[in-house]
Design an enzyme around this catalytic site. Structure first.
Site, PDB file in Angstrom:
ATOM      1  N   GLU A  52      17.923 -23.617 -18.779  1.00  0.00           N
ATOM      2  CA  GLU A  52      18.870 -24.672 -19.144  1.00  0.00           C
ATOM      3  C   GLU A  52      18.327 -26.034 -18.715  1.00  0.00           C
ATOM      4  OE1 GLU A  52      22.767 -24.030 -17.467  1.00  0.00           O
ATOM      5  OE2 GLU A  52      23.602 -25.823 -18.427  1.00  0.00           O
ATOM      6  N   ASN A 206      29.715 -21.813 -24.966  1.00  0.00           N
ATOM      7  CA  ASN A 206      29.425 -21.264 -23.637  1.00  0.00           C
ATOM      8  C   ASN A 206      30.619 -21.592 -22.738  1.00  0.00           C
ATOM      9  OD1 ASN A 206      27.567 -20.514 -21.238  1.00  0.00           O
ATOM     10  ND2 ASN A 206      28.266 -22.579 -20.715  1.00  0.00           N
ATOM     11  N   GLU A 207      31.083 -20.614 -22.019  1.00  0.00           N
ATOM     12  CA  GLU A 207      32.185 -20.821 -21.061  1.00  0.00           C
ATOM     13  C   GLU A 207      33.240 -21.753 -21.665  1.00  0.00           C
ATOM     14  OE1 GLU A 207      30.745 -21.619 -17.047  1.00  0.00           O
ATOM     15  OE2 GLU A 207      29.856 -19.616 -16.971  1.00  0.00           O
ATOM     16  N   TYR A 277      28.639 -13.772 -11.916  1.00  0.00           N
ATOM     17  CA  TYR A 277      27.865 -14.240 -10.763  1.00  0.00           C
ATOM     18  C   TYR A 277      28.345 -13.526  -9.506  1.00  0.00           C
ATOM     19  CZ  TYR A 277      25.705 -17.973 -13.444  1.00  0.00           C
ATOM     20  OH  TYR A 277      24.962 -18.678 -14.363  1.00  0.00           O
ATOM     21  N   GLU A 331      24.868 -14.430 -18.414  1.00  0.00           N
ATOM     22  CA  GLU A 331      24.587 -15.114 -17.145  1.00  0.00           C
ATOM     23  C   GLU A 331      24.950 -14.156 -16.023  1.00  0.00           C
ATOM     24  OE1 GLU A 331      25.983 -19.164 -16.606  1.00  0.00           O
ATOM     25  OE2 GLU A 331      25.633 -19.632 -18.724  1.00  0.00           O
ATOM     26  N   GLN A 381      19.029 -18.263 -13.302  1.00  0.00           N
ATOM     27  CA  GLN A 381      18.202 -18.590 -14.444  1.00  0.00           C
ATOM     28  C   GLN A 381      16.760 -18.288 -14.071  1.00  0.00           C
ATOM     29  OE1 GLN A 381      19.068 -22.523 -16.054  1.00  0.00           O
ATOM     30  NE2 GLN A 381      21.259 -22.245 -15.818  1.00  0.00           N
TER      31      GLN A 381
HETATM   32  O1  AHR Z   1      23.819 -21.190 -14.665  1.00  0.00           O
HETATM   33  C1  AHR Z   1      24.456 -22.352 -14.225  1.00  0.00           C
HETATM   34  C2  AHR Z   1      25.783 -22.587 -14.917  1.00  0.00           C
HETATM   35  O2  AHR Z   1      26.669 -21.556 -14.595  1.00  0.00           O
HETATM   36  C3  AHR Z   1      25.771 -22.568 -16.417  1.00  0.00           C
HETATM   37  O3  AHR Z   1      25.399 -23.782 -16.964  1.00  0.00           O
HETATM   38  C4  AHR Z   1      27.196 -22.261 -16.761  1.00  0.00           C
HETATM   39  O4  AHR Z   1      27.334 -21.597 -17.979  1.00  0.00           O
HETATM   40  C5  AHR Z   1      27.669 -21.428 -15.585  1.00  0.00           C
HETATM   41  O5  AHR Z   1      28.866 -21.862 -15.080  1.00  0.00           O
END
Ligand code: AHR
Length: 533
Positions: A52, A206-207, A277, A331, A381
């Site tokens: 990103e 995204n999100e 996450y 992610e 990432q």
């Molecule tokens: O990976 C970092 C961020 O985490 C991304 O930009 C977003 O999609 C997520 O909240």
């Protein structure tokens, strides 16, 4: 916890196959594998990537520019390309993340000196005095060149949050239309790429519940339909809808219900994204320096992904009994509070230790075991951000312990899942809030031709496990070899000064007719590869 305590804990938790006397090799556990009854294909796309425009990910991590003294191919860091090729990186998601919903693709095409400077979503997170203005030197052509060099499928996230369906459709036509058809294809050719890019994977936002537009699920469903109904299908697409924040306290099942409810009667997406996450940001746990309970806390939070996958899959089944829509975990990774950045401007970069490598092994085993449900996954990432495989700064470049787990698990990519009975139950471990139970041995297996791959992760900080891998259905083990990733220091990491502190090594295994026997040391990830007859 020492070995005796481990076994005691195991007894109360019904650790299986402890009858050491039954075996010449005193195995703590016997795992039974059925290589003659292979299950789902483990999509190679599960071992995918994400980059990103954020901190030092694109600029410096990937793009150094044609005039850089850092070895590069057309401006792309050569070492990044070489290492990604080496691990067979199957795909790359780009340009975000949150950046995607503020990105306008036209800013990144044409003569590089004429490209505009634009606002980057992540500016708000930069420390005072640091500028993250987007220079747009890395656009769609540079991204496609990177994918070609690696041999990776492009996965492009479209701008729903601040873009329009028309802008999205133009981008798709620009990428995929043959020259001589629409003008956009000729424009692409004039910008250097005669051949269509053939982008198949498109993320529709995204999100969208957060940085992608703070929408409610029904609002997003309306946007999703608008964005895809007139999609220019030069290439058969795989369209991914924005899914839940799987790591939120309630798993965000409401998003999944709301989206699919509002999609009734419309064509369901091919993929439904989950972001998961292992989010330590609200805790005092640090990336590089931690205690035993903080090791276990990270792993415990990581394996909750298993239930998140199950729960959303079950919810989706209410609307889509045949499961046309697959999960795309685009992610995932361990996200620590700020404090271990490579340099202040490389926001969200973290120290990656053996703990994160062990977490990766356990995560991949979960993915493999759910292979029938998952079309793709993307680590967040790949470089200089969160759960990275690489850290890069100027002339310095290092492979983190996580990289080596990706390398070891290549064995599963595109192979067929092998059913596995893992009788090892749970360890009782110290965590932030007292004691908790954690799988004492993470495992998954696959077979390609007659080559069996078994990955085993022992999360214990105290006890090794003796394991017998028994092949059922008359299969015999011809020869076997094993690779291990471990270190005596749970905090071990690779740095620019010591790049190979944590690296794989060969590990002893013994073949005994229909079984393979080995010891899985504490805090280790092991790959066993076995030729079967
Ligand atoms: O990976 C970092 C961020 O985490 C991304 O930009 C977003 O999609 C997520 O909240």
């Amino acid at each position: 916890m020492n070995r005796r305590k481990f076994l005691q804990a195991g007894a109360t938790a019904a650790i299986g196959a402890l009858a050491a006397s039954r075996f010449a090799f005193a195995a703590d556990a016997e795992l039974v594998l059925s290589p003659s009854e292979p299950g789902a294909l483990i999509s190679p796309q599960i071992y995918g990537h994400f980059i990103e425009h954020l901190g030092g990910v694109i600029y410096d991590g990937v793009w150094v520019g044609q005039n850089s003294s850092i070895p590069n191919v057309d401006g792309i860091r050569k070492q990044f390309v070489d290492e990604m090729k080496r691990i067979g990186a199957p795909n790359l998601r780009w340009p975000g993340g949150c950046f995607a919903d503020g990105y306008h693709w036209r800013d990144g095409i044409g003569k590089s000196s004429a490209r505009p400077r634009t606002y980057n979503f992540w500016q708000r997170r930069m420390p005072a005095g640091f500028d993250l203005t987007e220079a747009n030197q890395f656009g769609i052509h540079e991204f496609m060149q990177l994918c070609r060099l690696i041999g990776a499928e492009p996965y492009v996230a479209a701008n729903v949050g601040s873009g329009t369906p028309a802008e999205f459709h133009d981008w798709v036509s620009y990428c995929n239309a043959p020259v001589g058809t629409v003008s956009l294809a000729d424009e692409r050719a004039a910008n250097g790429d005669q051949q269509p890019f053939g982008v198949r994977y498109w993320g529709v936002g995204n999100e969208s519940w957060g940085c992608g537009g703070t929408m409610r699920p029904e609002e997003y469903a309306t946007q999703y339909r608008k964005f895809v109904t007139q999609f220019p299908a030069y290439t058969q697409p795989f369209l991914v809808a924005t899914g839940p924040r799987g790591h939120s306290a309630d798993g965000d099942i409401g998003w999944t219900t709301g989206f699919f409810e509002a999609m009734r009667g419309a064509t369901a997406p091919d993929g439904f994204s989950i972001h998961y996450y292992t989010d330590l940001r609200p805790t005092p746990i640090k990336a590089g320096d931690f205690k035993a309970n903080e090791w276990y806390e990270v792993l415990l939070r990581g394996v909750r992904l298993d239930k998140v996958i199950e729960d959303h899959w079950k919810e989706m089944e209410k609307f889509d009994a045949a499961h046309r829509t697959k999960l795309v975990i685009d992610e995932w990774g361990v996200w620590y509070a700020p404090g271990s950045e490579l340099t202040p401007a490389y926001i969200l970069s973290e120290t990656i230790t053996l703990r994160d490598a062990v977490h990766t092994g356990m995560t991949f085993d979960i993915f493999n075991r759910h292979a029938a449900k998952i079309a793709m996954a993307n680590v967040a990432q790949t470089v200089n951000c969160i759960h990275s495989l690489f850290l890069a700064q100027g002339n310095n470049f290092v492979r983190t312990p996580v990289y080596h787990v990706f390398d070891m698990y290549r064995a599963h990519m595109g192979a067929r899942q092998v059913p596995l009975n893992n009788p090892v139950a749970e360890l009782s471990v110290p965590v932030l809030a007292g004691q908790a139970r954690l799988p004492a041995l993470s495992a998954s297996a696959s077979i390609r031709d007659r080559q069996l791959a078994v990955t085993l992760t022992n999360p214990s900080l105290d006890a090794a496990l003796s394991v017998r891998l028994k092949l059922s259905g008359g299969a015999r083990a011809a020869e076997a070899r094993a690779t291990i990733l471990t270190h005596q220091d749970m905090r071990a990491t690779n740095t620019f000064a010591e790049p190979d502190l944590v690296k794989p090594a060969t590990h002893p295994v013994k073949v005994v007719a229909d079984a393979v026997e080995l010891t899985v040391p504490k805090q280790a990830v092991v790959l066993v590869e076995c030729e079967t007859r």
